[in-house]
Scaffold this motif. Structure first.
Motif, PDB file in Angstrom:
ATOM      1  N   ARG A 316      27.798  37.557 -30.935  1.00 50.08           N
ATOM      2  CA  ARG A 316      26.554  37.427 -30.181  1.00 50.08           C
ATOM      3  C   ARG A 316      26.493  36.095 -29.421  1.00 50.08           C
ATOM      4  O   ARG A 316      26.009  36.017 -28.308  1.00 50.08           O
ATOM      5  CB  ARG A 316      25.362  37.536 -31.134  1.00 50.08           C
ATOM      6  CG  ARG A 316      24.008  37.440 -30.422  1.00 50.08           C
ATOM      7  CD  ARG A 316      22.854  37.752 -31.343  1.00 50.08           C
ATOM      8  NE  ARG A 316      22.782  36.799 -32.448  1.00 50.08           N
ATOM      9  CZ  ARG A 316      22.875  37.141 -33.730  1.00 50.08           C
ATOM     10  NH1 ARG A 316      23.030  38.409 -34.068  1.00 50.08           N
ATOM     11  NH2 ARG A 316      22.800  36.227 -34.683  1.00 50.08           N
ATOM     12  N   ASN A 317      27.032  35.039 -30.030  1.00 45.39           N
ATOM     13  CA  ASN A 317      26.831  33.703 -29.450  1.00 45.39           C
ATOM     14  C   ASN A 317      27.987  33.184 -28.606  1.00 45.39           C
ATOM     15  O   ASN A 317      27.779  32.532 -27.590  1.00 45.39           O
ATOM     16  CB  ASN A 317      26.540  32.695 -30.556  1.00 45.39           C
ATOM     17  CG  ASN A 317      25.211  32.962 -31.218  1.00 45.39           C
ATOM     18  OD1 ASN A 317      24.193  32.996 -30.546  1.00 45.39           O
ATOM     19  ND2 ASN A 317      25.230  33.176 -32.514  1.00 45.39           N
ATOM     20  N   VAL A 318      29.215  33.421 -29.070  1.00 47.74           N
ATOM     21  CA  VAL A 318      30.347  32.810 -28.356  1.00 47.74           C
ATOM     22  C   VAL A 318      31.449  33.820 -28.057  1.00 47.74           C
ATOM     23  O   VAL A 318      32.469  33.482 -27.481  1.00 47.74           O
ATOM     24  CB  VAL A 318      30.960  31.644 -29.178  1.00 47.74           C
ATOM     25  CG1 VAL A 318      29.935  30.568 -29.425  1.00 47.74           C
ATOM     26  CG2 VAL A 318      31.526  32.125 -30.499  1.00 47.74           C
ATOM     27  N   GLY A 319      31.237  35.088 -28.447  1.00 45.31           N
ATOM     28  CA  GLY A 319      32.301  36.091 -28.346  1.00 45.31           C
ATOM     29  C   GLY A 319      32.635  36.527 -26.934  1.00 45.31           C
ATOM     30  O   GLY A 319      32.164  35.951 -25.944  1.00 45.31           O
ATOM     31  N   LYS A 320      33.451  37.583 -26.877  1.00 43.75           N
ATOM     32  CA  LYS A 320      33.985  38.068 -25.599  1.00 43.75           C
ATOM     33  C   LYS A 320      32.913  38.449 -24.592  1.00 43.75           C
ATOM     34  O   LYS A 320      33.123  38.373 -23.380  1.00 43.75           O
ATOM     35  CB  LYS A 320      34.885  39.287 -25.872  1.00 43.75           C
ATOM     36  CG  LYS A 320      36.271  38.896 -26.357  1.00 43.75           C
ATOM     37  CD  LYS A 320      37.025  38.234 -25.222  1.00 43.75           C
ATOM     38  CE  LYS A 320      38.325  37.641 -25.713  1.00 43.75           C
ATOM     39  NZ  LYS A 320      38.763  36.500 -24.875  1.00 43.75           N
ATOM     40  N   ALA A 321      31.762  38.911 -25.096  1.00 39.46           N
ATOM     41  CA  ALA A 321      30.733  39.386 -24.183  1.00 39.46           C
ATOM     42  C   ALA A 321      29.826  38.252 -23.681  1.00 39.46           C
ATOM     43  O   ALA A 321      28.919  38.476 -22.896  1.00 39.46           O
ATOM     44  CB  ALA A 321      29.896  40.464 -24.873  1.00 39.46           C
ATOM     45  N   THR A 322      30.074  37.033 -24.152  1.00 37.36           N
ATOM     46  CA  THR A 322      29.226  35.912 -23.741  1.00 37.36           C
ATOM     47  C   THR A 322      29.956  35.106 -22.661  1.00 37.36           C
ATOM     48  O   THR A 322      31.154  35.301 -22.456  1.00 37.36           O
ATOM     49  CB  THR A 322      28.954  34.976 -24.937  1.00 37.36           C
ATOM     50  OG1 THR A 322      30.201  34.361 -25.304  1.00 37.36           O
ATOM     51  CG2 THR A 322      28.417  35.741 -26.130  1.00 37.36           C
TER      52      THR A 322
END
Ligand SMILES: N[C@@H](CCC(=O)N[C@@H](CS)C(=O)NCC(=O)O)C(=O)O
Lengths: 346, 398
Positions: A316-322
């Motif tokens: 949610r915070n630093v992953g691939k979708a951010t």
């Protein structure tokens, strides 16, 4: 302007705080848990603004991995993740704030080192993010490796492990460099993006955050492949209050344990019906774990329900979708070749 | 006997109990107050130490001898990360002193010029000087420093496109002002000796001229002989030796110029900020000082036939200085203390280096004590010197 706290004042504050600690400390010695319950909120020291780890939005709502640590503690202790009071701290203020008792918990991309653990009088909970220090340069320079930085000017923020590793790395590789040491993160970043420094150095997660959030065009900058240090980022508390340390240690652990057990914020309620004894113990269906911590039996359930398990927090915070687009990498579970390994909750 | 206060003759001490005696009481209360202050101080120190101890926070100054392990961007004393904290702190003190001394020197000159300009009969000059003073004096110094630093780092070109101020020798870029170094030559020692000799000769000449004027009322030239004595012999020797001058040219190699010396953008921004800001206060002091000398003094000087510049120098300034010097001392102290804002823009002054030291060692109280001790020493030296100077120029009553 108001956010900036400066130098002389800063240092004096550190000293004054330490002096005041003289009186305040004894009162607190009674027990952080009792103080938190009475206050009805966890005082949590976080970063001033490092998107992905902790930063406030326009409404003043805080988000980020470190912020989720604060929320998880509030959820497990008070049953409500919103009962957190955030204390934005720069690199230099953070330890004095903890030592003086102003905050109960420091969750601010802080590296666990021997000196901090001993001579600063801190205790660290398990690592929430395994990181390493890197360099970012402008693509224009055509630099491909940190080994090519001989003679470079490097922007760095004081009060960090970064400043030390930098000198060590260049000494070890018999290279020269010129540090430009600027106190506020926003000013360091401005100096780097203006071209005053050839390279900017900090934790590689911090580099990703800065590049995503502050570069005019993120593609104009590269993060060099070398990691020059180990930066295990972990929450910290004061020494001398084992009860509180246990709570922080095991709540942080619980998020990883939840991922290992396959418990998420969404399925936590269903999982209460599980037959798996480990899951039942974890969620408080079988009592005992909460009592060990002097907390309610649903402490871990509340934490996971509020912020999700470690994997959810990461993505949610630093992953691939951010915007930071970070890989799990070494932060994957040990079962998947990573370093995240929860001590057994039993 | 004599009463201590009124000085009047008192026949005999009145017979009261000693605790009712005025003099005894005065002494007693002073002792009590001193004891109270000491006790409070001891309590604070003791309590702090016990608490630090119980929280396992390190104390003491033994860290000073350990390896510092961090680098310093610019330093006049040779320093590397392998040196001790003590040496790093020393480098910081020197950096602070460099900024303070250069800053005080330039601010005094600029402030005096602006202060006089504000009194100018030329409308435009006076207006410009007032705007300068009002704008710079009424905005926060920290903002001004950010402004100058942003200007220096954003507006200047990168090293590769450096502005060639003197082609091949002096370059200005984001990496600062790069100047050549002069290669040391035996002749420099001689030239310096001759300069010192010239200085003595100048003093001698000036004294003789003053005596001559007193005796005959005639003036001897002062300016050109001074210049001649100071620089003439050194210049002549240098010319006869074949004008040896070897400069190390800065050459662009890799990320930066190699060879020569640098004034970093941080230092330039800090100096410009401190000098312009402080000069406005000095300008106001100078203006107030000059205005404090009554108009009659100007008129009297003119009546004696003194030209304007000489009335200013001989009649007005010596009187104005008595008004100017005391507040000037505070401005010098302000400049020195304000130089600690350097951390905001990355100049490695004392505070910046102790900041890093505190963070690494965790010994905040010791660090702050060192900062206070250093600033106190510098500030007391400045006030000491200024008080001495102030006494020297004070009105000598005959
Ligand atoms: N992990 C390192 C560095 C942490 C750190 O302070 N990083 C900087 C640069 S990414 C930062 O977060 N600055 C934010 C601030 O000071 O406001 C440490 O613990 O010393």
């Amino acid at each position: 302007m108001s956010k900036m706290t400066f130098t002389f004042v800063n240092v004096l504050a550190a000293g004054a705080v330490a002096l005041l600690a003289a009186g305040a400390a004894q009162a607190q010695g009674a027990g952080t848990l009792a103080a938190v319950k009475q206050r009805g909120a966890v005082n949590c020291g976080v970063n001033t603004s490092l998107p992905g780890f902790s930063s406030p939005d326009a409404q003043g709502n805080w988000t980020g991995m470190d912020v989720d640590t604060c929320k998880a503690i509030a959820a497990s202790v008070l049953g409500d993740a919103k009962k957190v009071k955030y204390f934005p701290l720069n690199a230099q203020q953070r330890f004095a704030a903890l030592q003086s008792g102003e905050i109960d918990l420091l969750a601010r991309n802080t590296t666990w080192t021997q000196t901090r653990d001993t001579s600063l009088g801190l205790n660290f909970a398990p690592v929430t993010f395994f990181d390493g220090q890197g360099f970012m340069v402008s693509k224009k320079l055509g630099v491909k490796s940190a080994k090519e930085l001989n003679g470079a000017t490097v922007c760095v923020q004081p009060g960090t492990t970064t400043e030390l590793n930098l000198a060590d790395y260049f000494r070890a590789n018999k290279m020269d460099f010129k540090p430009v040491v600027i106190q506020e993160l926003s000013e360091v970043e401005a100096a780097f993006f203006a071209g005053r420094c050839d390279a900017y150095t900090t934790d590689s997660s911090g580099l990703a955050s800065t590049r995503a959030a502050r570069a005019a065009n993120a593609d104009d900058y590269v993060i060099l492949p070398e990691l020059i240090s180990k930066e295990p980022l972990a929450p910290a508390v004061r020494q001398g209050d084992d009860e509180w340390y246990n709570i922080v240690f095991w709540t942080v652990t619980a998020l990883v344990e939840a991922e290992e057990l396959g418990i998420t914020s969404k399925n936590a309620d269903d999982m209460k019906k599980s037959d798996n004894p480990a899951v039942k113990r974890f969620l408080g269906v079988t009592p005992g774990m909460g009592k060990n911590l002097n907390l309610a039996e649903d402490w871990a359930y509340n934490a996971v329900k509020a912020v999700g398990n470690y994997g959810e927090v990461f993505e949610r915070n630093v992953g691939k979708a951010t915007p930071l687009k970070l890989d799990r990498g070494v932060n994957a579970l040990w079962t998947k070749g990573g370093l995240q390994y929860a001590m057994p909750v039993r | 006997m004599t009463d201590r206060r009124s000085g009047a003759q008192v026949a005999e001490k009145p017979k009261t109990a000693f605790w009712n005696d005025r003099d005894v009481r005065a002494v007693l209360f002073q002792i009590l107050i001193v004891l109270g202050v000491l006790a409070a101080g001891w309590y604070l120190v003791h309590n702090t130490l016990t608490n630090l101890e119980s929280r396992k926070i390190a104390t003491g100054f033994s860290f000073m001898e350990r390896e510092a392990g961090f680098s310093i961007g610019e330093s006049l004393v040779p320093y590397s990360a392998a040196d001790t904290y003590a040496r790093a702190i020393w480098a910081g003190i020197i950096n602070t002193l460099v900024i303070s001394v250069i800053g005080i020197f330039l601010a005094t000159i600029l402030g005096t010029v602006v202060g006089i300009a504000r009194l100018s009969t030329n409308w435009l000059v006076a207006r410009i000087a007032s705007i300068y003073v009002e704008v710079l004096r009424n905005t926060p110094l920290l903002l001004q420093l950010f402004f100058w630093y942003a200007l220096v780092s954003e507006a200047l070109p990168g090293v590769r496109e450096a502005i060639r101020i003197i082609p091949d020798y002096v370059f200005l870029s984001q990496k600062g002002l790069r100047i050549p170094h002069i290669v040391a030559n035996d002749i420099h020692g001689w030239m310096f000796a001759l300069f010192l000799g010239g200085f003595a000769a100048t003093l001698f000449w000036r004294r003789a001229a003053a005596k001559h004027q007193e005796a005959t009322g005639k003036l001897r030239p002062l300016f050109w002989p001074t210049v001649g004595f100071l620089f003439g012999p050194a210049a002549l020797v240098w010319l006869f030796a074949g004008a040896p001058l070897e400069l190390i040219k800065p050459v662009l190699r890799g990320f930066d110029f190699q060879g020569g010396g640098t004034f970093s953008p941080e230092m330039i921004a800090l100096l410009v900020g401190l000098v312009t800001y402080t000069s406005t206060f000095i300008a106001e002091n100078v203006r107030a000082g000059i205005l404090s000398v009554s108009k009659g003094q100007w008129e009297a000087a003119r009546a004696l036939g003194l030209p304007n510049n000489r009335s200013l120098r001989l009649i007005i300034l010596p009187q104005a200085l008595r008004v100017i010097i005391p507040p000037m001392t505070s401005q010098y102290l302000n400049l020195t203390k304000n130089s600690s804002l350097a951390v905001a823009i990355g100049y490695p002054d004392l505070v910046s280096i102790l900041n890093t030291t505190i963070n690494q060692t965790g010994q905040g109280i010791e660090g702050v004590a060192l900062i206070m001790a250093a600033y106190l020493t510098v500030s007391l030296s400045i006030s000491g010197f200024m008080n001495w100077y102030n006494k020297r120029i004070a009105l000598v009553e005959r």
